[in-house]
Enzyme design. Structure first.
Site, PDB file in Angstrom:
ATOM      1  N   ASP A  51      45.555  29.174 -14.873  1.00 28.02           N
ATOM      2  CA  ASP A  51      44.411  30.104 -14.860  1.00 28.02           C
ATOM      3  C   ASP A  51      44.691  31.266 -15.818  1.00 28.02           C
ATOM      4  O   ASP A  51      43.805  31.686 -16.581  1.00 28.02           O
ATOM      5  CB  ASP A  51      44.175  30.683 -13.458  1.00 28.02           C
ATOM      6  CG  ASP A  51      43.881  29.630 -12.397  1.00 28.02           C
ATOM      7  OD1 ASP A  51      42.748  29.570 -11.927  1.00 28.02           O
ATOM      8  OD2 ASP A  51      44.793  28.848 -12.059  1.00 28.02           O
ATOM      9  N   VAL A 119      39.906  28.096 -14.858  1.00 29.36           N
ATOM     10  CA  VAL A 119      40.163  26.888 -14.065  1.00 29.36           C
ATOM     11  C   VAL A 119      39.253  26.962 -12.842  1.00 29.36           C
ATOM     12  O   VAL A 119      39.435  27.835 -11.998  1.00 29.36           O
ATOM     13  CB  VAL A 119      41.639  26.790 -13.586  1.00 29.36           C
ATOM     14  CG1 VAL A 119      41.830  25.523 -12.748  1.00 29.36           C
ATOM     15  CG2 VAL A 119      42.600  26.811 -14.762  1.00 29.36           C
ATOM     16  N   THR A 122      40.895  25.527  -8.678  1.00 31.69           N
ATOM     17  CA  THR A 122      42.346  25.790  -8.732  1.00 31.69           C
ATOM     18  C   THR A 122      43.061  25.216  -7.506  1.00 31.69           C
ATOM     19  O   THR A 122      44.137  24.639  -7.610  1.00 31.69           O
ATOM     20  CB  THR A 122      42.612  27.311  -8.826  1.00 31.69           C
ATOM     21  OG1 THR A 122      42.033  27.777 -10.038  1.00 31.69           O
ATOM     22  CG2 THR A 122      44.093  27.625  -8.829  1.00 31.69           C
ATOM     23  N   HIS A 198      36.403  25.595   1.287  1.00 32.44           N
ATOM     24  CA  HIS A 198      35.819  26.894   1.658  1.00 32.44           C
ATOM     25  C   HIS A 198      34.636  26.723   2.604  1.00 32.44           C
ATOM     26  O   HIS A 198      33.633  27.413   2.479  1.00 32.44           O
ATOM     27  CB  HIS A 198      35.375  27.662   0.404  1.00 32.44           C
ATOM     28  CG  HIS A 198      36.498  27.970  -0.542  1.00 32.44           C
ATOM     29  ND1 HIS A 198      36.717  27.260  -1.689  1.00 32.44           N
ATOM     30  CD2 HIS A 198      37.467  28.904  -0.491  1.00 32.44           C
ATOM     31  CE1 HIS A 198      37.768  27.746  -2.323  1.00 32.44           C
ATOM     32  NE2 HIS A 198      38.254  28.745  -1.618  1.00 32.44           N
ATOM     33  N   GLY A 220      35.433  22.569  -6.534  1.00 27.05           N
ATOM     34  CA  GLY A 220      34.909  23.001  -7.824  1.00 27.05           C
ATOM     35  C   GLY A 220      33.392  23.028  -7.894  1.00 27.05           C
ATOM     36  O   GLY A 220      32.720  22.075  -7.491  1.00 27.05           O
TER      37      GLY A 220
END
Ligand code: AMP
Ligand code: MG
Ligand code: MG
Length: 309
Positions: A51, A119, A122, A198, A220
């Site tokens: 990153d 990124v 991650t 998440h 992502g």
């Protein structure tokens, strides 16, 4: 056409090559072994050496060539000398040849805002779910996402040693989207893609309310939009704050170029001016088709919990 291409065309042509270089950096860090993981806000918000290096490469390369553009990167990094081997000066010739859509021909450098996610995915990168990872460079003008480059550094990695790794997709409003084959999930099948790392009750309740035939959980934001345009999913549903402007700016352009839509859960679009809030507080609903159906299914609990920007 005579003369130099419009600024925005030159910027996209640079962003394309710069994203490829960033993808290469992301692969190299993995192959070297030590990811240099730092927790930003807990174990689900990570930063790695990839990153950091990819952001330095992207932001410094672009700001040297386009010094008046506002460039906003995800990572907070201390100011320091950037090693010359991180700088990319190339421009994609194929993009320089394009005729700039008339509405963007006169746009000046200082009117452009670039949103960089060096990124995306991650967490998945650190767990070896490599096709979830993308490098995102989004370009906004007058608050709207107008162009975007999405590099997928580990595309084809399942094919094993010897396979050519990585690909770059890009799009610009008025020109179209390139670097992938548009495919659609059949209209009578609802496949919902959402976060794997998440999630929370609001997110899962909202996914259920869509009455999906299938739910896919992957990492992502960039990766989930790729699923929509490549016929793997019909809707990206994330009824929670969490994604930021750098997550959605570039991918939403690809989606818009092929007739899709990205909004918050209230059906409001996001703006990408330099001074907007970074957080996408209203959640993310992205679809290739039938956006209205998914909007009509968003539960009251989600609407009450999530504010539009
Ligand atoms: P995901 O779908 O979980 O992979 O998230 C898509 C993008 O939004 C990634 O860049 C995540 O890091 C970011 N994101 C989503 N939710 C959160 C959260 N709760 N905290 C930090 N980042 C998040
Ligand atoms: Mg991200
Ligand atoms: Mg990121």
């Amino acid at each position: 056409m005579s003369g130099s291409p419009a600024v925005v065309i030159r910027l996209v042509a640079s962003a394309y090559t710069v994203a490829e270089k960033a993808g290469e950096i992301v692969r190299k860090v993995l192959h070297r072994g030590d990811l240099g993981i730092v927790e930003k806000e807990g174990a689900n918000d990570l930063q790695t050496l990839a990153d950091r290096l990819a952001q330095r490469s992207i932001c410094t390369s672009l700001s040297r060539r386009f010094p008046k553009i506002t460039i906003i990167g995800e990572e907070e990094l201390p100011a320091e000398e950037v090693s010359e081997d991180l700088i990319e000066n190339g421009q994609a010739e194929e993009i320089l040849q394009k005729v700039c859509p008339v509405e963007y021909c006169g746009v000046k450098e200082e009117e452009l805002v670039v949103w960089v996610d060096p990124v995306d995915g991650t967490k998945e990168y650190t767990e070896g779910l490599l096709d979830n990872v993308t490098v995102l460079i989004g370009i906004a003008y007058a608050g709207r996402a107008i162009a975007g480059v999405v590099n997928q550094p580990f595309y084809n990695y399942q094919l094993g040693p010897g396979a050519h790794l990585g690909r770059t997709m890009w799009g610009m409003l008025g020109l179209g989207a390139f670097g992938f084959q548009l495919q659609e999930v059949p209209d009578d099948k609802r496949i919902v893609t959402t976060s794997r790392s998440h999630s929370n009750k609001l997110v899962t309740d909202c996914v259920s309310a869509m009455e999906p035939h299938e739910v896919i959980r992957v990492g992502g934001a960039g990766n989930k939009i790729i699923q929509l345009i490549e016929g793997k999913a019909s809707a990206y549903v994330f009824a929670s704050p969490g994604t930021k402007k750098w997550d959605t700016c570039a991918p939403e352009v690809l989606l818009h170029c092929v007739g899709g839509k990205l909004t918050d859960m209230h059906n409001n679009p996001y703006r990408y001016d330099a001074n907007v809030k970074r957080m996408n507080s209203g959640g993310v609903l992205a679809t290739l088709r039938n956006h209205e159906y998914y909007i009509s299914r968003v539960p009251q609990s989600a609407l009450q919990a999530l504010k539009s920007d």
